[in-house]
Scaffold this motif. Structure first.
Motif, PDB file in Angstrom:
ATOM      1  N   ARG A   5       2.453  14.607 -13.726  1.00  0.00           N
ATOM      2  CA  ARG A   5       1.329  15.177 -14.476  1.00  0.00           C
ATOM      3  C   ARG A   5       1.218  16.684 -14.221  1.00  0.00           C
ATOM      4  NH1 ARG A   5      -1.537  15.164 -18.879  1.00  0.00           N
ATOM      5  NH2 ARG A   5      -3.678  15.745 -18.539  1.00  0.00           N
ATOM      6  N   THR A   6       1.433  17.104 -12.986  1.00  0.00           N
ATOM      7  CA  THR A   6       1.385  18.527 -12.660  1.00  0.00           C
ATOM      8  C   THR A   6       2.467  19.287 -13.412  1.00  0.00           C
ATOM      9  OG1 THR A   6       0.506  18.048 -10.465  1.00  0.00           O
ATOM     10  CG2 THR A   6       1.545  20.189 -10.769  1.00  0.00           C
ATOM     11  N   GLN A  48       4.164  10.163  -7.287  1.00  0.00           N
ATOM     12  CA  GLN A  48       5.104  10.479  -8.356  1.00  0.00           C
ATOM     13  C   GLN A  48       4.380  10.746  -9.669  1.00  0.00           C
ATOM     14  OE1 GLN A  48       7.739   7.129  -8.419  1.00  0.00           O
ATOM     15  NE2 GLN A  48       9.111   7.981  -6.869  1.00  0.00           N
ATOM     16  N   MET A  49       3.362   9.964  -9.975  1.00  0.00           N
ATOM     17  CA  MET A  49       2.590  10.170 -11.193  1.00  0.00           C
ATOM     18  C   MET A  49       1.855  11.510 -11.157  1.00  0.00           C
ATOM     19  SD  MET A  49       3.120   7.727 -13.295  1.00  0.00           S
ATOM     20  CE  MET A  49       1.776   7.894 -14.418  1.00  0.00           C
ATOM     21  N   ALA A  74       0.832  -1.207   0.000  1.00  0.00           N
ATOM     22  CA  ALA A  74       0.000   0.000   0.000  1.00  0.00           C
ATOM     23  C   ALA A  74       0.865   1.256   0.000  1.00  0.00           C
ATOM     24  CB  ALA A  74      -0.927  -0.009   1.212  1.00  0.00           C
ATOM     25  N   VAL A  75       1.935   1.254   0.766  1.00  0.00           N
ATOM     26  CA  VAL A  75       2.843   2.406   0.793  1.00  0.00           C
ATOM     27  C   VAL A  75       3.498   2.597  -0.573  1.00  0.00           C
ATOM     28  CG1 VAL A  75       5.025   3.237   1.762  1.00  0.00           C
ATOM     29  CG2 VAL A  75       3.263   2.356   3.270  1.00  0.00           C
ATOM     30  N   GLN A  76       3.888   1.511  -1.211  1.00  0.00           N
ATOM     31  CA  GLN A  76       4.492   1.603  -2.541  1.00  0.00           C
ATOM     32  C   GLN A  76       3.496   2.169  -3.547  1.00  0.00           C
ATOM     33  OE1 GLN A  76       5.854  -2.100  -4.157  1.00  0.00           O
ATOM     34  NE2 GLN A  76       6.911  -1.134  -5.853  1.00  0.00           N
ATOM     35  N   ASP A  77       2.248   1.738  -3.484  1.00  0.00           N
ATOM     36  CA  ASP A  77       1.213   2.266  -4.382  1.00  0.00           C
ATOM     37  C   ASP A  77       0.995   3.759  -4.160  1.00  0.00           C
ATOM     38  OD1 ASP A  77       0.833  -0.155  -5.600  1.00  0.00           O
ATOM     39  OD2 ASP A  77      -1.005  -0.654  -4.496  1.00  0.00           O
TER      40      ASP A  77
END
Length: 144
Positions: free
Chosen positions: A46-47, A41-42, A32-35
């Motif tokens: 995108r920002t 990061q994604m 869950a932490v990795q997700d």
């Protein structure tokens, strides 16, 4: 009196079962932490891409204003419109073909095509390039 050996075996089974359960919960928590970190990061990427696109669109507007103001301006160089040094834009105006427009007599006007190249940049090397074509009616006397 000695304890029954069957009871010892059951207690050992409960400890082993709890250790396996704790390991499974720890693995699920790590996944869950990795997700969450990947999603963060994604979102950041995108920002930055959206900021670069906004800078490129701003460059197109500036190029259109420069063309509306008069003759073809020189290359803009590097501009920094945002609050950070990473936000940047570069505008290039390229004159194109000239031709005599229809329905204009005596050759007093020409139509000139321009191409506006606007490259917007942001942090993490995010870049977007937009190209806009513009046709402008110019008096023949103003041309070099």
């Amino acid at each position: 009196m000695r304890p029954d050996p069957r009871l010892r075996r059951r207690r050992g089974f409960a400890v082993a079962f709890m250790l396996v359960l704790v390991a499974v919960v720890a693995l699920a928590g790590a996944a869950a932490v990795q997700d969450v970190l990947f999603a963060q990061q994604m979102a950041t990427s995108r920002t930055q891409q959206q900021r670069a696109m906004g800078n490129a669109e701003l460059g197109l507007r500036i190029g259109m204003q420069q063309l509306a103001a008069g003759g073809p301006p020189p290359e803009s160089g590097e501009l920094h419109p945002g609050p950070t040094q990473a936000d940047s834009l570069r505008i290039t105006l390229a004159p194109g073909a000239m031709r005599v427009p229809q329905h204009f007599s005596a050759g007093r006007f020409v139509v000139r095509d321009y191409e506006i190249h606007s490259t917007g940049g942001s942090a993490r090397n995010a870049q977007r390039t937009l190209v806009q074509g513009v046709t402008r009616l110019e008096p023949l006397a103003d041309l070099p």
